[in-house]
Design a protein around this motif. Structure first.
Motif, PDB file in Angstrom:
ATOM      1  N   ASP A   8       1.145  -0.866  -0.321  1.00  0.00           N
ATOM      2  CA  ASP A   8      -0.022   0.027  -0.077  1.00  0.00           C
ATOM      3  C   ASP A   8       1.231   1.373   0.202  1.00  0.00           C
ATOM      4  O   ASP A   8       2.107   1.291   0.594  1.00  0.00           O
ATOM      5  N   HIS A   9       0.460   2.684  -0.185  1.00  0.00           N
ATOM      6  CA  HIS A   9       0.910   3.817  -0.597  1.00  0.00           C
ATOM      7  C   HIS A   9       0.548   4.595   0.752  1.00  0.00           C
ATOM      8  O   HIS A   9       0.460   5.759  -0.175  1.00  0.00           O
ATOM      9  N   HIS A  10      -1.035   4.044   1.421  1.00  0.00           N
ATOM     10  CA  HIS A  10      -2.215   5.276   1.383  1.00  0.00           C
ATOM     11  C   HIS A  10      -1.120   5.333   3.397  1.00  0.00           C
ATOM     12  O   HIS A  10      -0.032   4.759   3.806  1.00  0.00           O
ATOM     13  N   ARG A  11      -1.893   5.924   4.484  1.00  0.00           N
ATOM     14  CA  ARG A  11      -1.904   6.175   5.938  1.00  0.00           C
ATOM     15  C   ARG A  11      -2.497   4.314   6.514  1.00  0.00           C
ATOM     16  O   ARG A  11      -3.509   4.138   5.382  1.00  0.00           O
ATOM     17  N   LEU A  12      -2.325   4.520   7.973  1.00  0.00           N
ATOM     18  CA  LEU A  12      -2.840   3.504   7.946  1.00  0.00           C
ATOM     19  C   LEU A  12      -4.443   3.081   8.265  1.00  0.00           C
ATOM     20  O   LEU A  12      -4.457   4.572   9.241  1.00  0.00           O
ATOM     21  N   GLY A  13      -5.130   2.596   8.207  1.00  0.00           N
ATOM     22  CA  GLY A  13      -6.631   2.142   8.691  1.00  0.00           C
ATOM     23  C   GLY A  13      -7.298   1.728   9.390  1.00  0.00           C
ATOM     24  O   GLY A  13      -8.591   1.719   9.252  1.00  0.00           O
ATOM     25  N   GLY A  14      -6.673   1.851  10.749  1.00  0.00           N
ATOM     26  CA  GLY A  14      -7.581   0.963  11.922  1.00  0.00           C
ATOM     27  C   GLY A  14      -7.124  -0.489  11.370  1.00  0.00           C
ATOM     28  O   GLY A  14      -8.281  -1.250  12.193  1.00  0.00           O
ATOM     29  N   ARG A  68       4.124  -3.957   3.402  1.00  0.00           N
ATOM     30  CA  ARG A  68       5.209  -2.533   2.206  1.00  0.00           C
ATOM     31  C   ARG A  68       4.847  -1.764   2.213  1.00  0.00           C
ATOM     32  O   ARG A  68       4.042  -1.195   1.633  1.00  0.00           O
ATOM     33  N   ILE A  69       4.397  -0.888   3.164  1.00  0.00           N
ATOM     34  CA  ILE A  69       3.780   0.757   3.167  1.00  0.00           C
ATOM     35  C   ILE A  69       4.958   1.733   2.551  1.00  0.00           C
ATOM     36  O   ILE A  69       6.077   2.083   3.683  1.00  0.00           O
ATOM     37  N   LYS A  70       4.884   2.571   1.867  1.00  0.00           N
ATOM     38  CA  LYS A  70       5.326   3.999   1.450  1.00  0.00           C
ATOM     39  C   LYS A  70       5.213   4.583   0.984  1.00  0.00           C
ATOM     40  O   LYS A  70       4.801   4.654   0.085  1.00  0.00           O
ATOM     41  N   PRO A  71       5.568   6.040   1.333  1.00  0.00           N
ATOM     42  CA  PRO A  71       4.838   7.046   0.858  1.00  0.00           C
ATOM     43  C   PRO A  71       5.434   7.285  -0.617  1.00  0.00           C
ATOM     44  O   PRO A  71       6.487   7.259  -1.529  1.00  0.00           O
ATOM     45  N   ARG A  83       1.559  13.934 -12.395  1.00  0.00           N
ATOM     46  CA  ARG A  83       1.488  15.403 -12.516  1.00  0.00           C
ATOM     47  C   ARG A  83       1.030  15.255 -10.445  1.00  0.00           C
ATOM     48  O   ARG A  83       0.911  17.094 -10.376  1.00  0.00           O
ATOM     49  N   SER A  84       0.331  14.626 -10.520  1.00  0.00           N
ATOM     50  CA  SER A  84      -0.099  14.616  -9.566  1.00  0.00           C
ATOM     51  C   SER A  84       0.902  15.040  -8.235  1.00  0.00           C
ATOM     52  O   SER A  84       1.648  14.707  -8.430  1.00  0.00           O
ATOM     53  N   PRO A  85       0.020  16.127  -6.935  1.00  0.00           N
ATOM     54  CA  PRO A  85       1.764  16.311  -6.366  1.00  0.00           C
ATOM     55  C   PRO A  85       1.917  15.389  -5.417  1.00  0.00           C
ATOM     56  O   PRO A  85       2.516  15.319  -4.462  1.00  0.00           O
ATOM     57  N   THR A  86       1.186  14.185  -5.122  1.00  0.00           N
ATOM     58  CA  THR A  86       1.603  13.113  -4.516  1.00  0.00           C
ATOM     59  C   THR A  86       2.312  12.459  -5.368  1.00  0.00           C
ATOM     60  O   THR A  86       3.384  10.862  -4.952  1.00  0.00           O
ATOM     61  N   THR A  87       3.156  12.585  -6.579  1.00  0.00           N
ATOM     62  CA  THR A  87       3.899  11.631  -7.182  1.00  0.00           C
ATOM     63  C   THR A  87       5.669  12.378  -6.456  1.00  0.00           C
ATOM     64  O   THR A  87       5.620  12.928  -6.158  1.00  0.00           O
ATOM     65  N   THR A  88       6.307  10.590  -6.510  1.00  0.00           N
ATOM     66  CA  THR A  88       7.607  11.241  -5.309  1.00  0.00           C
ATOM     67  C   THR A  88       8.471  10.511  -6.619  1.00  0.00           C
ATOM     68  O   THR A  88       8.512  10.177  -7.469  1.00  0.00           O
ATOM     69  N   GLU A  89       9.670  10.806  -6.458  1.00  0.00           N
ATOM     70  CA  GLU A  89      11.116  11.023  -6.810  1.00  0.00           C
ATOM     71  C   GLU A  89      11.244   8.658  -7.346  1.00  0.00           C
ATOM     72  O   GLU A  89      11.065   8.716  -7.905  1.00  0.00           O
ATOM     73  N   SER A 131     -11.805  10.379  -1.337  1.00  0.00           N
ATOM     74  CA  SER A 131     -11.282   9.395  -0.297  1.00  0.00           C
ATOM     75  C   SER A 131      -9.504   9.235  -1.393  1.00  0.00           C
ATOM     76  O   SER A 131      -9.048  10.071   0.547  1.00  0.00           O
ATOM     77  N   GLN A 132      -9.594   8.439  -1.469  1.00  0.00           N
ATOM     78  CA  GLN A 132      -7.821   8.433  -1.883  1.00  0.00           C
ATOM     79  C   GLN A 132      -7.615   9.683  -1.995  1.00  0.00           C
ATOM     80  O   GLN A 132      -5.957   9.596  -1.179  1.00  0.00           O
ATOM     81  N   ASN A 133      -7.493  11.202  -2.164  1.00  0.00           N
ATOM     82  CA  ASN A 133      -6.746  12.002  -2.162  1.00  0.00           C
ATOM     83  C   ASN A 133      -6.918  12.308  -1.482  1.00  0.00           C
ATOM     84  O   ASN A 133      -5.625  13.025  -0.549  1.00  0.00           O
ATOM     85  N   ARG A 134      -7.674  11.956  -0.447  1.00  0.00           N
ATOM     86  CA  ARG A 134      -7.934  13.124   1.304  1.00  0.00           C
ATOM     87  C   ARG A 134      -6.797  11.469   1.737  1.00  0.00           C
ATOM     88  O   ARG A 134      -6.066  12.457   2.836  1.00  0.00           O
ATOM     89  N   ARG A 135      -6.897  10.540   1.473  1.00  0.00           N
ATOM     90  CA  ARG A 135      -5.783   9.493   2.745  1.00  0.00           C
ATOM     91  C   ARG A 135      -4.465   9.951   2.203  1.00  0.00           C
ATOM     92  O   ARG A 135      -3.109   9.389   3.043  1.00  0.00           O
ATOM     93  N   GLN A 136      -4.540  10.723   0.891  1.00  0.00           N
ATOM     94  CA  GLN A 136      -2.559  10.604   0.599  1.00  0.00           C
ATOM     95  C   GLN A 136      -2.187  12.025   0.275  1.00  0.00           C
ATOM     96  O   GLN A 136      -0.406  12.596   0.443  1.00  0.00           O
ATOM     97  N   THR A 137      -2.923  13.090   1.228  1.00  0.00           N
ATOM     98  CA  THR A 137      -2.449  14.204   1.694  1.00  0.00           C
ATOM     99  C   THR A 137      -2.700  14.425   2.935  1.00  0.00           C
ATOM    100  O   THR A 137      -2.584  13.247   4.477  1.00  0.00           O
TER     101      THR A 137
END
Length: 209
Positions: free
Chosen positions: A93-99, A109-112, A149-155, A203-209
């Motif tokens: 996953d690439h999101h925050r943990l959800g309980g 395997r969870i990574k920004p 181009r998304s603001p969540t895009t990483t190197e 929802s996806q965008n809220r979890r990524q920011t």
């Protein structure tokens, strides 16, 4: 058998990542099968058709006591009703943990990153990378990062995209144009399906920011 599946409103990132995760686990000697927990979008269908692969089947088995591997989510509310009765053995996953609460420590395997496919790609060695279907992960990367181009895009996303297109031989710009056409195709979709997709996107965008 490990059952790899995605959230109830799956996008291309989720379905393609689940398919490749199951293949990766099988090549690691861990028998696995991939599923989707909801209807595939036109874009997802296009990616699988272009890859010459069938879509993962709809999840139709009870999960109680089954070994499962979650792709692209950890929030129980986004999974099947009996998810917490299963034995969650892994997560990509690439999101925050959800309980999420598990019976035993899972392989998590969870990574920004801009998508779960990047997280999976970083786990693979060079030999495994050469064996995956060439279109699935490039399609995911361009889709979920809005062509990087998304603001969540990483190197990591940018580097992974470059490596995938070099390995697959697919033309980046041409494929991006075709993918965008498929992504915006709403032919045959009901108002309920469109609203469900929009709710999931927000929802996806809220979890990524």
């Amino acid at each position: 058998m490990i059952n790899v599946f995605v959230h109830l409103n799956p996008d291309s990132n989720a379905v393609c990542t689940a398919a490749v995760t199951a293949g990766w686990l099988n090549r690691c000697g861990r028998p696995s099968r991939d599923w989707r927990a909801g209807e595939a979008t036109p874009e997802t269908r296009y990616i699988f058709e272009a890859a010459g692969l069938p879509l993962p089947p709809l999840l139709d088995i009870p999960l109680k006591a089954e070994q499962v591997w979650l792709a692209d989510f950890t929030e129980p509310v986004q999974g099947p009703a009996d998810l917490l009765q299963s034995n969650i053995v892994g997560i990509i996953d690439h999101h925050r943990l959800g309980g999420l609460v598990t019976q035993l420590p899972p392989e998590a395997r969870i990574k920004p990153a801009g998508n779960s496919a990047t997280v999976l790609w970083l786990l693979m060695d060079a030999e495994m990378r050469r064996t995956i279907p060439p279109i699935l992960l490039p399609g995911v990367l361009l889709s979920n990062t809005v062509i990087l181009r998304s603001p969540t895009t990483t190197e990591d996303d940018i580097r992974t995209t470059s490596e995938l297109f070099a390995l697959s031989g697919i033309k980046h710009r041409a494929f991006a144009c075709v993918l965008l056409t498929a992504k915006t195709d709403i032919t045959g979709q009901s108002a309920e399906q469109l609203l469900s997709w929009l709710e999931h996107f927000l929802s996806q965008n809220r979890r990524q920011t």
